[in-house]
Design an enzyme around this catalytic site. Structure first.
Site, PDB file in Angstrom:
ATOM      1  N   GLY A 148      -0.702   0.423  -4.889  1.00 22.23           N
ATOM      2  CA  GLY A 148      -2.022  -0.137  -4.603  1.00 22.23           C
ATOM      3  C   GLY A 148      -3.068   0.510  -5.476  1.00 22.23           C
ATOM      4  O   GLY A 148      -3.119   1.742  -5.564  1.00 22.23           O
ATOM      5  N   CYS A 206       4.776 -14.276   1.518  1.00 24.11           N
ATOM      6  CA  CYS A 206       5.159 -13.114   2.325  1.00 24.11           C
ATOM      7  C   CYS A 206       4.032 -12.823   3.302  1.00 24.11           C
ATOM      8  O   CYS A 206       2.875 -12.789   2.903  1.00 24.11           O
ATOM      9  CB  CYS A 206       5.366 -11.900   1.420  1.00 24.11           C
ATOM     10  N   ASP A 233      12.563 -10.634 -16.729  1.00 25.46           N
ATOM     11  CA  ASP A 233      11.356 -10.293 -15.973  1.00 25.46           C
ATOM     12  C   ASP A 233      11.744 -10.205 -14.498  1.00 25.46           C
ATOM     13  O   ASP A 233      12.789 -10.703 -14.092  1.00 25.46           O
ATOM     14  CB  ASP A 233      10.269 -11.359 -16.211  1.00 25.46           C
ATOM     15  N   ASN A 254       0.517   0.802   5.836  1.00 21.61           N
ATOM     16  CA  ASN A 254       1.176  -0.024   4.829  1.00 21.61           C
ATOM     17  C   ASN A 254       1.908  -1.134   5.568  1.00 21.61           C
ATOM     18  O   ASN A 254       2.728  -0.862   6.438  1.00 21.61           O
ATOM     19  CB  ASN A 254       2.169   0.844   4.036  1.00 21.61           C
ATOM     20  N   GLY A 255       1.603  -2.380   5.199  1.00 23.25           N
ATOM     21  CA  GLY A 255       2.250  -3.517   5.856  1.00 23.25           C
ATOM     22  C   GLY A 255       1.222  -4.538   6.270  1.00 23.25           C
ATOM     23  O   GLY A 255       0.057  -4.479   5.840  1.00 23.25           O
ATOM     24  N   CYS A 311       0.880  -1.162   0.000  1.00 23.26           N
ATOM     25  CA  CYS A 311       0.000   0.000   0.000  1.00 23.26           C
ATOM     26  C   CYS A 311       0.916   1.209   0.000  1.00 23.26           C
ATOM     27  O   CYS A 311       2.098   1.092   0.293  1.00 23.26           O
ATOM     28  CB  CYS A 311      -0.841   0.058   1.276  1.00 23.26           C
ATOM     29  N   CYS A 334      10.824 -14.632   1.485  1.00 16.02           N
ATOM     30  CA  CYS A 334      10.070 -15.280   0.403  1.00 16.02           C
ATOM     31  C   CYS A 334      10.993 -16.136  -0.464  1.00 16.02           C
ATOM     32  O   CYS A 334      10.523 -17.025  -1.171  1.00 16.02           O
ATOM     33  CB  CYS A 334       9.346 -14.234  -0.430  1.00 16.02           C
ATOM     34  N   TYR A 339      10.886  -5.054  -7.295  1.00 23.42           N
ATOM     35  CA  TYR A 339       9.638  -4.864  -8.024  1.00 23.42           C
ATOM     36  C   TYR A 339       8.716  -3.779  -7.459  1.00 23.42           C
ATOM     37  O   TYR A 339       8.137  -3.014  -8.216  1.00 23.42           O
ATOM     38  CB  TYR A 339       8.880  -6.201  -8.029  1.00 23.42           C
TER      39      TYR A 339
END
Ligand code: SF4
Length: 469
Positions: A40, A395, A358, A115-116, A13, A449, A255
Site C-alpha cells: 500500500g 474482489c 505478465d 488489512n482486508g 494493506c 476473482c 502478485y
C-alpha cells in the site's frame, strides 16, 4: 475526493505490530512498514503505547515521506507499536482514512490497523449509528474498532472474540491498547499474517519478508480465527472464532506478496516460478526469447523459460526509483503510461519473437502500452502470457480491481483481447494450472476473482466508497 484507479490490481494493506521492552518500537515499526510498502502506497502510520497513553502519527504518502527523524523521536518511549501502509479498499484516499486509527468507547481506547475488507460494513455501521456511535472516517476499519470498544467484556480478547462472528469478510488486525498488543486474523484466513520473535519481543507482520530485515525470527503464521496477544500477563493465544473452512487469497501468490515472503509454508518466489512452468506447458509459443514484466512477473518468466527451453532475457528495465507520487504527469506523459516506469532494450529485442510474461490483466491498458513499447523497440512478434487465470469478477476482500464492467476479460475473448492489445497471441494459466503450481490444498484458497465462487456471500454491487454515500 475521487480515487484514481490504475490498471494494476491494487494491493491490499500492510499491517505490523511489535511488543518489546528493549527495542525502540517506533523505529522497528518504521522499518517493518518499509518492508511492507509494496502492499500500500497511499498512506502510512504508526501508533505507540507506553502503558498509559497511545500516540499516533499517520499521513498520506510513502513510509519514507510520512516519518521524519523527529516524528519517530516523538513516538519513542513506548513498548508497543503498530503500523499500517494503506491502499484504500473501503473509503477514499484521504488523510482522515490513514491508519492506524484511534477509537474511543466505553471499554477504553485502542489504535487499530486493518488489512482486508468487510462485506457487511455498511449494515454494521448503520446499527452502531442507531446506537448513537459517531464515526470520523469512512473506513470499515473504524467500524471494527467501534464494535470492539462498544462491546461489553472483561478483557480486550473477550470483546474481540464476541465481535468476530459479526464481521463478514477479510480482516487481519494489529491492535494496540495502552498496555497490550493484539493480532487478529479472520476465520477464513484471506490475508496472511505472521508471527516473529525479536530478542525478548514479539513481532507480527502481514508478510514474513518484514521479519528478516529487522533481525526477527519467523515463528509461525497467526492462524485463521486466532487472537494473539502480548500484555502484562505475558503471551496468550485464543481461538476467537473457530475456522470451519479456509479461503487464503490465491492472488497473494500471483502478485500481491513479495517474492521473498513465505505463505503457508510456500516461498512466493518458488510458487511464481512453478506458475511460469505450468504456463509454458499450457500456453506454448514459438519464440526466440522470454522476458518478464518487472518485478512481479520475473520469477514466472524464468519458470516459463526453463520449461520451454526458450532463453530468458531482460528486455525491459524498470526504474526502481519511480515511486508513487501525488504529482501527476502532464497529459502527454500520462498517455505514455508505463513508459515512465519501463524502458525496453532495443539492442536485445530488435527482430526477435518475444514471449512477454505478465502477472495479470485488469483493464488491459497496461498491456496495450507494453506491446506498443516492445514493437517500438523492434520486437518482430509479441506473445503475451499471463501467469494467472483471467480476472472475470471483482474482489470484495481487499484487492481493488474495480467493477466487473471494467475487467477486460469479462468483456472480450482472448483472441479479441490479443487484437486489442496488438499482440500476436495471448494465453492465460488455467485455475487448475495455478493451483497445481501452488501445490497447496485447493479447497483452502479463494479463487473467486477467477471463478466467481465467493467463499462468503457478497452483495454484488458493493462499492469501496459505499460508506461515504
Ligand atoms: S477474490 Fe481473488 S484477489 Fe480477492 S481474495 Fe479471492 S483470490 Fe484474492
Amino acid at each position: 475526493m475521487t480515487t484514481r484507479r490504475s490498471d494494476r490490481p491494487r494491493e491490499a494493506c500492510g499491517v505490523f505490530g511489535i511488543h518489546s521492552r528493549t527495542h525502540d518500537v517506533a523505529r522497528i515499526a518504521f522499518f517493518g512498514l518499509y518492508a511492507l510498502q509494496h502492499r500500500g502506497q497511499e498512506s502510512a502510520g504508526i501508533a505507540t503505547a507506553d502503558g498509559e497513553r497511545i500516540q499516533v502519527h499517520a499521513r498520506m504518502g510513502l513510509v519514507a515521506q510520512v516519518f521524519t527523524e523527529e516524528d519517530l523521536r516523538d513516538l519513542e518511549g513506548g513498548h508497543i507499536a503498530i503500523g499500517h501502509t494503506r491502499y484504500s479498499t473501503t473509503g477514499s484516499s484521504r488523510v482522515c482514512n490513514a491508519q492506524p486509527i484511534l477509537v474511543d468507547g466505553p471499554a477504553g481506547q485502542i489504535a487499530l490497523a486493518h488489512n482486508g475488507n468487510l462485506v457487511n460494513a455498511d449494515q454494521l455501521r448503520e446499527e452502531l449509528e442507531q446506537r448513537g456511535v459517531e464515526f470520523e472516517t469512512t473506513t470499515d476499519s473504524e467500524v471494527i474498532g467501534a464494535l470492539i470498544v462498544n462491546e461489553p467484556g472483561e478483557t480486550w480478547r473477550e470483546r474481540i472474540a464476541r465481535v468476530m462472528p459479526r464481521l463478514n469478510g477479510a480482516y487481519c488486525l494489529t491492535i494496540a491498547t495502552r498496555d497490550e498488543l493484539l493480532a487478529v486474523r479472520d476465520p477464513l484466513g484471506f490475508r496472511p499474517l505472521c508471527l516473529g520473535r525479536l530478542g525478548d519481543g514479539w513481532v507480527v507482520a502481514s508478510e514474513s519478508c518484514a521479519l528478516g530485515p529487522l533481525g526477527a525470527q519467523f515463528i509461525r503464521q497467526i492462524e485463521p480465527g486466532e487472537i494473539f496477544s502480548v500484555g502484562r500477563g505475558g503471551v496468550t493465544t485464543a481461538i476467537g472464532q473457530p475456522s470451519t473452512k479456509r479461503a487464503g487469497c490465491a492472488f497473494e501468490f500471483v502478485y500481491v506478496a513479495r517474492p521473498d515472503s513465505v505463505i503457508d509454508g510456500r516461498l512466493v518466489y518458488q510458487a511464481r516460478q512453478a506458475m511460469g512452468r505450468a504456463l509454458a506447458r499450457e500456453q506454448p509459443a514459438e519464440a526466440d526469447m522470454v522476458i518478464g514484466v518487472p518485478d512481479s512477473a520475473i520469477p514466472a518468466a524464468m519458470g516459463y523459460a526453463e520449461e520451454s527451453g526458450i532463453p530468458f532475457r531482460e528486455g525491459l528495465i524498470k526504474s526502481r526509483y519511480i515511486h508513487r507520487t501525488f504529482i501527476q504527469p502532464e497529459q502527454n506523459m500520462r498517455q505514455q503510461g508505463v513508459e515512465l516506469k519501463l524502458n525496453p532494450l532495443p539492442e536485445i529485442l530488435a527482430g526477435q519473437r518475444v514471449v512477454v510474461v505478465d502477472d495479470s490483466i485488469v483493464r488491459g491498458t497496461t498491456q496495450v502500452h507494453l506491446v506498443r513499447l516492445l514493437r517500438r523497440a523492434g520486437a518482430r512478434e509479441v506473445h503475451v502470457r499471463i501467469h494467472c487465470p483471467p480476472w472475470l469478477h471483482p474482489c470484495y476482500f481487499g484487492i481493488d480491481v474495480g467493477n466487473r464492467d471494467q475487467l477486460i476479460a469479462a468483456k472480450m475473448t482472448e483472441t479479441e483481447m490479443a487484437a486489442h492489445m496488438g499482440a500476436d497471441s495471448l494465453g492465460y494459466l488455467s485455475v487448475e494450472g495455478m493451483m497445481g503450481a501452488l501445490g497447496l490444498p485447493e479447497g483452502d484458497y479463494c479463487k473467486a476473482c477467477f471463478t466467481g465462487r465467493y467463499p462468503v456471500s457478497v452483495q454484488l454491487q458493493m462499492d469501496k466508497l459505499a460508506l461515504e454515500t
